[in-house]
Scaffold this active site. Structure first.
Site, PDB file in Angstrom:
ATOM      1  N   TYR A   1       0.843  -1.206   0.000  1.00 38.76           N
ATOM      2  CA  TYR A   1       0.000   0.000   0.000  1.00 38.76           C
ATOM      3  C   TYR A   1       0.877   1.253   0.000  1.00 38.76           C
ATOM      4  O   TYR A   1       0.667   2.177  -0.799  1.00 38.76           O
ATOM      5  CB  TYR A   1      -0.931  -0.018   1.217  1.00 38.76           C
ATOM      6  CG  TYR A   1      -1.674   1.268   1.421  1.00 38.76           C
ATOM      7  CD1 TYR A   1      -2.668   1.666   0.533  1.00 38.76           C
ATOM      8  CD2 TYR A   1      -1.361   2.099   2.488  1.00 38.76           C
ATOM      9  CE1 TYR A   1      -3.330   2.871   0.716  1.00 38.76           C
ATOM     10  CE2 TYR A   1      -2.022   3.297   2.678  1.00 38.76           C
ATOM     11  CZ  TYR A   1      -3.006   3.686   1.790  1.00 38.76           C
ATOM     12  OH  TYR A   1      -3.653   4.878   1.965  1.00 38.76           O
TER      13      TYR A   1
ATOM     14  N   GLU B   1     -11.484   5.978   4.873  1.00 30.77           N
ATOM     15  CA  GLU B   1     -11.024   6.828   5.975  1.00 30.77           C
ATOM     16  C   GLU B   1     -12.135   7.037   7.001  1.00 30.77           C
ATOM     17  O   GLU B   1     -11.872   7.104   8.203  1.00 30.77           O
ATOM     18  CB  GLU B   1     -10.526   8.182   5.466  1.00 30.77           C
ATOM     19  CG  GLU B   1      -9.287   8.120   4.598  1.00 30.77           C
ATOM     20  CD  GLU B   1      -8.023   7.684   5.309  1.00 30.77           C
ATOM     21  OE1 GLU B   1      -8.008   7.559   6.550  1.00 30.77           O
ATOM     22  OE2 GLU B   1      -7.024   7.449   4.609  1.00 30.77           O
TER      23      GLU B   1
ATOM     24  N   TRP C   1      -5.320   1.933  10.495  1.00 30.01           N
ATOM     25  CA  TRP C   1      -5.500   1.838   9.051  1.00 30.01           C
ATOM     26  C   TRP C   1      -5.386   0.378   8.607  1.00 30.01           C
ATOM     27  O   TRP C   1      -6.066  -0.052   7.680  1.00 30.01           O
ATOM     28  CB  TRP C   1      -4.472   2.719   8.335  1.00 30.01           C
ATOM     29  CG  TRP C   1      -4.627   2.663   6.847  1.00 30.01           C
ATOM     30  CD1 TRP C   1      -3.718   2.213   5.946  1.00 30.01           C
ATOM     31  CD2 TRP C   1      -5.766   3.077   6.076  1.00 30.01           C
ATOM     32  NE1 TRP C   1      -4.218   2.306   4.677  1.00 30.01           N
ATOM     33  CE2 TRP C   1      -5.472   2.842   4.733  1.00 30.01           C
ATOM     34  CE3 TRP C   1      -7.004   3.618   6.400  1.00 30.01           C
ATOM     35  CZ2 TRP C   1      -6.369   3.124   3.703  1.00 30.01           C
ATOM     36  CZ3 TRP C   1      -7.897   3.903   5.379  1.00 30.01           C
ATOM     37  CH2 TRP C   1      -7.580   3.660   4.053  1.00 30.01           C
TER      38      TRP C   1
END
Length: 185
Positions: free
Chosen positions: A18, A40, A48
């Site tokens: 990522y 988000e 995350w």
């Protein structure tokens, strides 16, 4: 030789991939901006990694992040999502995804695209922050404060300044790769 990366991504290969291929790269297309906004939103208060590991499930659950489809989700669909173990089952965040899709469409109608709107907060180009270490990276900035306030005024939910700054980082509105990270330049 091992590539130097931002320290936050060294935990897993998923994080590294990522970081290397998405995080901090400028995104100007509305579908990807909407995807990151949804992700988000669900990340608020969580790591995350929790969201990233469930990303494919989110994609399926939220109609491939098609903003038009998500905006039309019914209460029955929201209930199905609240029972989907493949995603984060926070009912307020699930409802916020629909509310945010509807607000996203209104912004598109007003500005021609969500991209034009959001990138207007940074004059259309990434802010290069030249951070030395992760300790130098803030959780919020004056710009994320202003953007958060404006998004809330437009009806968006779960868009506090910290969430907004994370969105800005993810979509390359700001470059917060630390100075010795190979992706930085």
């Amino acid at each position: 030789m091992t590539k130097k990366r931002c320290a936050w991504c060294e935990k897993t290969d998923l994080y590294k991939d990522y970081h290397d291929n998405e995080w901090g790269k400028p995104v100007y297309d509305d579908p990807t901006l909407f995807e990151f906004l949804i992700l988000e939103t669900f990340q608020a208060g969580l790591s995350w990694y929790t969201v990233l590991v469930k990303r494919d499930n989110f994609r399926k659950a939220f109609a491939g992040f098609d903003v038009q489809k998500v905006a039309k989700f019914t209460d029955a669909k929201l209930q199905v999502l609240a029972e989907d173990v493949g995603i984060i089952r926070n009912k307020l965040k699930i409802k916020a995804a629909v509310t945010n899709a509807q607000a996203f469409i209104k912004v598109q109608e007003e500005f021609g695209s969500f991209s034009k709107y959001i990138w207007g907060f940074v004059d259309g180009k990434p802010i290069d922050n030249n951070r030395k270490t992760l300790r130098d990276v803030p959780a919020t900035t004056e710009i994320s404060d202003a953007l958060s306030k404006d998004l809330k005024k437009r009806g968006f939910k779960f868009v506090g300044s910290t969430v907004v700054y994370a969105h800005m980082q993810a979509t390359g509105m700001v470059n917060d790769h630390v100075e010795d990270c190979w992706v930085r330049n």
